[in-house]
Design a protein around this motif. Structure first.
Motif, mmCIF file in Angstrom:
data_model
loop_
_atom_site.group_PDB
_atom_site.id
_atom_site.type_symbol
_atom_site.label_atom_id
_atom_site.label_comp_id
_atom_site.label_asym_id
_atom_site.label_seq_id
_atom_site.Cartn_x
_atom_site.Cartn_y
_atom_site.Cartn_z
ATOM 1 N N ILE A 1 5.139 5.040 2.732
ATOM 2 C CA ILE A 1 4.445 5.549 3.262
ATOM 3 C C ILE A 1 2.515 4.589 3.538
ATOM 4 C CG2 ILE A 1 3.114 7.967 3.406
ATOM 5 C CD1 ILE A 1 5.599 9.049 2.406
ATOM 6 N N GLY A 2 2.214 4.770 2.317
ATOM 7 C CA GLY A 2 1.190 3.766 3.270
ATOM 8 C C GLY A 2 0.675 2.738 3.493
ATOM 9 N N SER A 3 1.740 2.029 3.728
ATOM 10 C CA SER A 3 1.777 0.806 4.301
ATOM 11 C C SER A 3 1.710 1.052 5.803
ATOM 12 C CB SER A 3 3.149 -0.062 4.078
ATOM 13 O OG SER A 3 4.247 1.080 4.662
ATOM 14 N N ASN A 4 1.891 2.149 6.440
ATOM 15 C CA ASN A 4 2.208 1.990 8.170
ATOM 16 C C ASN A 4 0.583 2.553 8.389
ATOM 17 O OD1 ASN A 4 4.788 3.031 8.545
ATOM 18 N ND2 ASN A 4 4.986 4.744 7.209
ATOM 19 N N PHE A 5 -0.304 2.804 7.278
ATOM 20 C CA PHE A 5 -2.057 3.220 7.630
ATOM 21 C C PHE A 5 -2.832 1.876 7.660
ATOM 22 C CE2 PHE A 5 -0.100 7.303 6.146
ATOM 23 C CZ PHE A 5 -0.433 8.038 7.731
ATOM 24 N N GLU A 6 -3.124 1.992 8.380
ATOM 25 C CA GLU A 6 -4.036 0.512 8.460
ATOM 26 C C GLU A 6 -4.949 0.785 6.874
ATOM 27 O OE1 GLU A 6 -6.751 -0.743 11.152
ATOM 28 O OE2 GLU A 6 -4.775 -1.595 12.377
ATOM 29 N N ILE A 7 -5.277 -0.206 6.122
ATOM 30 C CA ILE A 7 -5.992 -0.494 4.450
ATOM 31 C C ILE A 7 -7.418 -1.202 4.648
ATOM 32 C CG2 ILE A 7 -6.146 -0.003 2.486
ATOM 33 C CD1 ILE A 7 -3.395 0.474 1.924
ATOM 34 N N VAL A 8 -8.605 -0.700 4.920
ATOM 35 C CA VAL A 8 -9.938 -1.944 5.078
ATOM 36 C C VAL A 8 -9.742 -2.466 6.156
ATOM 37 C CG1 VAL A 8 -10.953 -1.577 2.860
ATOM 38 C CG2 VAL A 8 -9.086 -3.122 3.056
ATOM 39 N N VAL B 1 1.673 -5.263 5.460
ATOM 40 C CA VAL B 1 3.266 -5.926 5.119
ATOM 41 C C VAL B 1 3.811 -6.086 3.752
ATOM 42 C CG1 VAL B 1 4.651 -7.635 5.966
ATOM 43 C CG2 VAL B 1 2.397 -7.184 7.302
ATOM 44 N N ILE B 2 4.641 -5.304 3.300
ATOM 45 C CA ILE B 2 5.041 -4.973 1.956
ATOM 46 C C ILE B 2 5.828 -6.561 1.589
ATOM 47 C CG2 ILE B 2 7.215 -3.456 0.981
ATOM 48 C CD1 ILE B 2 5.376 -1.127 1.323
ATOM 49 N N VAL B 3 6.070 -6.555 0.347
ATOM 50 C CA VAL B 3 6.251 -7.815 -0.137
ATOM 51 C C VAL B 3 7.258 -7.587 -1.471
ATOM 52 C CG1 VAL B 3 6.156 -9.936 -1.651
ATOM 53 C CG2 VAL B 3 4.106 -9.160 -0.115
ATOM 54 N N PRO B 4 8.320 -7.957 -0.323
ATOM 55 C CA PRO B 4 9.977 -7.281 -1.254
ATOM 56 C C PRO B 4 9.674 -6.901 -2.874
ATOM 57 C CG PRO B 4 10.302 -8.098 0.668
ATOM 58 C CD PRO B 4 9.267 -8.680 0.835
ATOM 59 N N SER B 5 9.301 -8.816 -3.310
ATOM 60 C CA SER B 5 9.420 -8.893 -4.304
ATOM 61 C C SER B 5 8.536 -7.968 -5.360
ATOM 62 C CB SER B 5 9.036 -10.427 -4.932
ATOM 63 O OG SER B 5 8.203 -10.313 -3.853
ATOM 64 N N SER B 6 7.247 -8.054 -4.740
ATOM 65 C CA SER B 6 6.231 -7.106 -5.482
ATOM 66 C C SER B 6 7.087 -5.557 -5.783
ATOM 67 C CB SER B 6 5.151 -6.580 -4.370
ATOM 68 O OG SER B 6 5.314 -5.467 -3.488
ATOM 69 N N LEU C 1 1.060 -1.591 -2.613
ATOM 70 C CA LEU C 1 0.003 -1.648 -1.395
ATOM 71 C C LEU C 1 -0.692 -2.929 -1.619
ATOM 72 C CD1 LEU C 1 -0.691 2.035 -0.205
ATOM 73 C CD2 LEU C 1 0.574 0.225 0.917
ATOM 74 N N LEU C 2 -1.153 -2.969 -2.771
ATOM 75 C CA LEU C 2 -2.575 -4.285 -2.815
ATOM 76 C C LEU C 2 -1.858 -5.117 -2.407
ATOM 77 C CD1 LEU C 2 -4.526 -3.025 -5.644
ATOM 78 C CD2 LEU C 2 -5.236 -2.953 -3.400
ATOM 79 N N VAL C 3 -0.995 -5.253 -2.848
ATOM 80 C CA VAL C 3 -0.462 -7.104 -2.687
ATOM 81 C C VAL C 3 0.228 -6.534 -0.997
ATOM 82 C CG1 VAL C 3 1.873 -8.159 -3.131
ATOM 83 C CG2 VAL C 3 0.930 -7.166 -5.292
ATOM 84 N N ALA C 4 0.569 -5.664 -0.488
ATOM 85 C CA ALA C 4 0.899 -5.444 0.964
ATOM 86 C C ALA C 4 -0.227 -6.298 1.908
ATOM 87 C CB ALA C 4 1.507 -4.415 1.250
ATOM 88 N N VAL C 5 -1.031 -5.242 1.092
ATOM 89 C CA VAL C 5 -2.600 -5.156 2.368
ATOM 90 C C VAL C 5 -2.942 -7.166 1.870
ATOM 91 C CG1 VAL C 5 -4.425 -4.911 1.905
ATOM 92 C CG2 VAL C 5 -3.530 -2.848 1.474
ATOM 93 N N GLY C 6 -2.973 -7.688 0.530
ATOM 94 C CA GLY C 6 -3.691 -9.030 0.789
ATOM 95 C C GLY C 6 -1.706 -9.769 1.687
ATOM 96 N N ASN C 7 -0.891 -9.236 1.344
ATOM 97 C CA ASN C 7 -0.057 -10.082 2.174
ATOM 98 C C ASN C 7 -0.297 -10.023 4.063
ATOM 99 O OD1 ASN C 7 2.854 -11.767 3.015
ATOM 100 N ND2 ASN C 7 3.644 -9.798 3.368
ATOM 101 N N GLY C 8 -0.627 -8.549 3.612
ATOM 102 C CA GLY C 8 -0.814 -8.027 5.721
ATOM 103 C C GLY C 8 -2.133 -9.359 6.214
ATOM 104 N N SER C 9 -3.138 -9.483 5.487
ATOM 105 C CA SER C 9 -4.367 -9.996 5.534
ATOM 106 C C SER C 9 -3.776 -11.655 6.093
ATOM 107 C CB SER C 9 -5.469 -9.847 4.914
ATOM 108 O OG SER C 9 -5.226 -10.595 3.868
ATOM 109 N N ALA C 10 -3.610 -11.757 4.915
ATOM 110 C CA ALA C 10 -2.933 -13.179 5.015
ATOM 111 C C ALA C 10 -2.195 -13.425 6.827
ATOM 112 C CB ALA C 10 -1.805 -13.572 4.079
#
Ligand SMILES: Nc1ncnc2c1ncn2[C@@H]1O[C@H](COP(=O)(O)OP(=O)(O)OP(=O)(O)O)[C@@H](O)[C@H]1O
Ligand SMILES: [Mg+2]
Lengths: 399, 246
Positions: free
Chosen positions: A347-354, A359-364, A37-46
């Motif tokens: 499931i968590g990645s369907n919600f907005e976080i902060v 956006v899920i990074v497959p390698s993570s 999730l954390l990597v997905a948040v970073g990726n999502g904001s990027a």
């Protein structure tokens, strides 16, 4: 003893210690889900940042002054902006928009709102900067020429000052002068800390008169006729500006800086990458903490499990069967825990976080699963293999 | 001449080092023939359990040789040791050593599982073994739901279930009342009558009296070795009217 039987033994071992099994799985679940999730948040904001920059348009270049303060030799002036509109020297330029901006307080019927970016520019800016007007209309070249005090406000400003009221034709006070709202900008996706909708746009002349004075411009937005011509525009602009600002050709330093959207994109992506790396580090720490949790649970139960291994050996279990059983137990725990963690993250990645859509990074996913399974196997398997090597009586005496 | 089941020569076991050294066994010589029924007695700390653990191939001596069925145990690898513990020896621990949070019947089934017996057959034989020790109706109970004596009887059932040729029992009746003791001893008598070899440790003279041979251990040495009845005749208790008498 068949492999199937050993698997049944492992399952029985897990269900005989439900709380411990559940706790171990929870530890792995949290570790895996946090990393993904954390990597997905970073990726999502990027991704959001780059989306927004792409939305700015890839056929514009921005000229900014490199000097600080109003030193006249480095300042960008309206005159320079006008000089860029030159069909001979700059044939690929479609439009030029001089920009001044400052923060300012806008007041409507006693309600104050601090607009973080109050922009003064020319009508061409709306198209060049990809900022369409949603409601009402943009100001015209005539408005600009006459210095009429009209303003187009962003969504945030509209919501703050005119809740439930149509803002068009209302009069707001800015810097002691009355401005008439003639339009509202379309909602823009905003990322990071600055609200892209917390803005207001007015004619350059009016803003200079009321807010910023007649000093230097903040930037000049130059639109190319075609995205392919951006490089040509960039060199045309620098030729004209070098002339205007008396820069000797070949000089390494210029008093201005030209940036195009792709350059902006690059620097922004770098920033976002740093952000992702940072979040990744946080995630790695959470995986580590999760791992320590797993290790703890596995080590705490080692006494009991060592005795159990002693009993099993005394009853005639070969080392290989014991090892297989305990490795299967550890594998099941970490694989099930890891899979649940991936599910939780999905499931968590369907919600907005902060405010960021992850956006899920497959390698993570692979990394988190791999590390947690490795930790589970190592700390589940290591004590078991050590105990399985002991003489039964030593295993039975272990405490 | 048949070779002895157990053949122990100059067995020594030393625990610890330096000041804390304990000579648990000081050169024990012992041979047990097939079909014998041996009771070992001795005061607490005299080395009975230490000897028993070595006989059960669960521990290794500091020095001396131990031949199990003519084979030097110190030369056996992990698989062969596992095989010997599983097929040849039934071991009853002084401290029961049942697997926690696992039902009595599952505990009893365990040696059969490692012997590769099919689940159905396993369950049947485990229930039969529990029936022998009078705990059939407690089969589903876990060790912490059983009394000390009941746990001990589950441990006895677990040792009997593989029908081992050699039964090693470390105080199998230590926690039992006279009736349960009688039941367990009747089982042992029956096994002995069927030609199996039994070595048990006990503190109770009436248990020792029923064995065919009585050994006394003092401070890691055998001080007395008395034959109480012939090897190839059923033990004295076997026809004394217990419910398992033939
Ligand atoms: N692991 C060990 N480490 C050190 N000393 C030990 C260990 N196990 C046993 N001993 C010592 O060896 C001696 C013999 O112990 P053992 O357990 O064989 O006695 P025992 O005859 O079975 O006594 P009990 O009748 O109380 O069960 C004792 O003095 C004991 O303290
Ligand atoms: Mg003892």
């Amino acid at each position: 003893m068949s492999f199937y039987e050993v698997v049944r033994f492992a399952l029985r071992g897990l269900s005989a210690n439900k709380l411990r099994s559940a706790l171990t799985m929870l530890g792995i679940l949290i570790g895996v889900a946090a990393v993904i999730l954390l990597v997905a948040v970073g990726n999502g904001s990027a991704k959001a940042v780059s989306d927004r920059i792409e939305a700015l348009g890839t056929n514009t270049v921005t000229v900014m002054s490199t000097g600080r303060g109003g030193s006249s030799s480095t300042a960008l002036t309206k005159d320079m902006a006008d000089a860029l509109v030159d069909p001979v020297l700059a044939p690929d330029v479609k439009s030029v928009s001089p920009v001044v901006s400052s923060s300012s307080t806008v007041t409507y019927e006693g309600t104050d709102h601090d607009v973080s970016s109050f922009v003064g520019t020319t009508p061409g800016w709306f198209a060049a900067s990809n900022t369409p007007v949603g409601q009402g209309a943009a100001f015209t070249a005539d408005d600009e020429a006459q210095g009429r005090r009209v303003v187009v406000i962003g969504q945030t400003v509209a919501e703050e000052l005119f809740p439930g009221v149509d803002p068009i034709d209302k009069q707001v006070t800015v810097g002691g002068a009355l401005f008439t709202v003639i339009g509202v900008l379309e909602e823009k996706s905003s990322t990071g800390f600055q609200d892209a909708n917390d803005t207001a746009v007015a004619p350059l002349t009016a803003v200079r008169q009321v807010l910023t004075g007649y000093g230097s411009l903040n930037s000049i937005l130059v639109e190319a006729k075609d995205p392919d011509k951006v490089d040509a525009v960039q060199s045309e602009v620098s030729t004209i500006l070098n002339q205007k600002m008396n820069v000797t050709t070949g000089s390494s330093t210029t008093p201005y800086r030209i940036q195009n959207a792709s350059q902006l994109l690059e620097t922004q992506t770098e920033t976002a990458d740093t952000f992702t790396t940072l979040l990744g580090a946080v995630a790695a720490i959470s995986l580590l903490v999760g791992g320590i949790g797993i290790t703890n649970i596995m080590l705490v139960t080692v006494t009991e499990r060592t005795r159990e291994i002693g009993i099993r050996k005394a009853l005639g279990a070969p080392r290989r069967v014991i090892l297989t059983q305990f490795l299967i137990e550890a594998t099941l725990l970490s694989v099930i825990g890891g899979a649940l963690g991936v599910a939780a993250a999905l499931i968590g990645s369907n919600f907005e976080i902060v405010g960021v859509k992850p956006v899920i990074v497959p390698s993570s996913v692979g990394l988190a699963l791999g590390v947690s399974i490795a930790i589970g196997l190592f700390f589940g398997g290591l004590p078991a293999s050590r105990a399985a090597r002991l003489r039964p009586i030593d295993a039975l005496r272990y405490e | 001449m048949t070779r002895p089941v157990l053949d122990v020569r100059d067995l020594k076991k030393i625990y610890g080092q330096g000041e804390a050294t304990v000579h648990a066994l000081r050169g024990v010589n012992l041979t047990v023939e097939r079909g014998d029924y041996v009771a070992i007695m001795g005061s607490s700390g005299s080395g009975k359990s230490t000897l028993m653990n070595i006989l059960g191939a669960l521990d290794i001596p500091s020095s001396g040789t131990y031949l199990l069925d003519g084979v030097d145990v110190s030369r056996l690898g992990d698989r062969q040791l596992a095989l010997a513990r599983n097929r040849l020896i039934g071991f009853i621990f002084q401290a029961f050593n049942l697997i926690p949070r696992t039902s009595a019947v599952a505990n009893v089934e365990l040696p059969l599982a490692y012997a590769g017996v099919k689940p159905k057959e396993r369950r049947r034989r485990a229930m039969a073994a529990l029936d022998i020790v009078g705990l059939a109706e407690r089969a589903k109970h876990e060790p912490n739901q059983l009394s000390g004596g009941q746990q001990q009887r589950v441990a006895v059932a677990r040792a009997l279930v593989t029908e081992p040729a050699l039964l090693l029992a470390d105080e199998p009746t230590g926690n039992l009342d006279t009736r349960s003791t009688e039941d367990v001893l009747n089982v042992f008598d029956q096994l002995s009558a069927a030609g199996r070899t039994i070595v048990l440790i006990t503190h109770e003279p009436e248990v020792g009296d029923r064995a065919k041979r009585l050994i006394r251990l003092v401070d890691g040495d055998i001080v007395a070795d008395v034959r109480q009845s012939p090897i190839h005749r059923p033990p004295v208790g076997a026809f004394s009217g217990g419910r398992h008498a033939q």
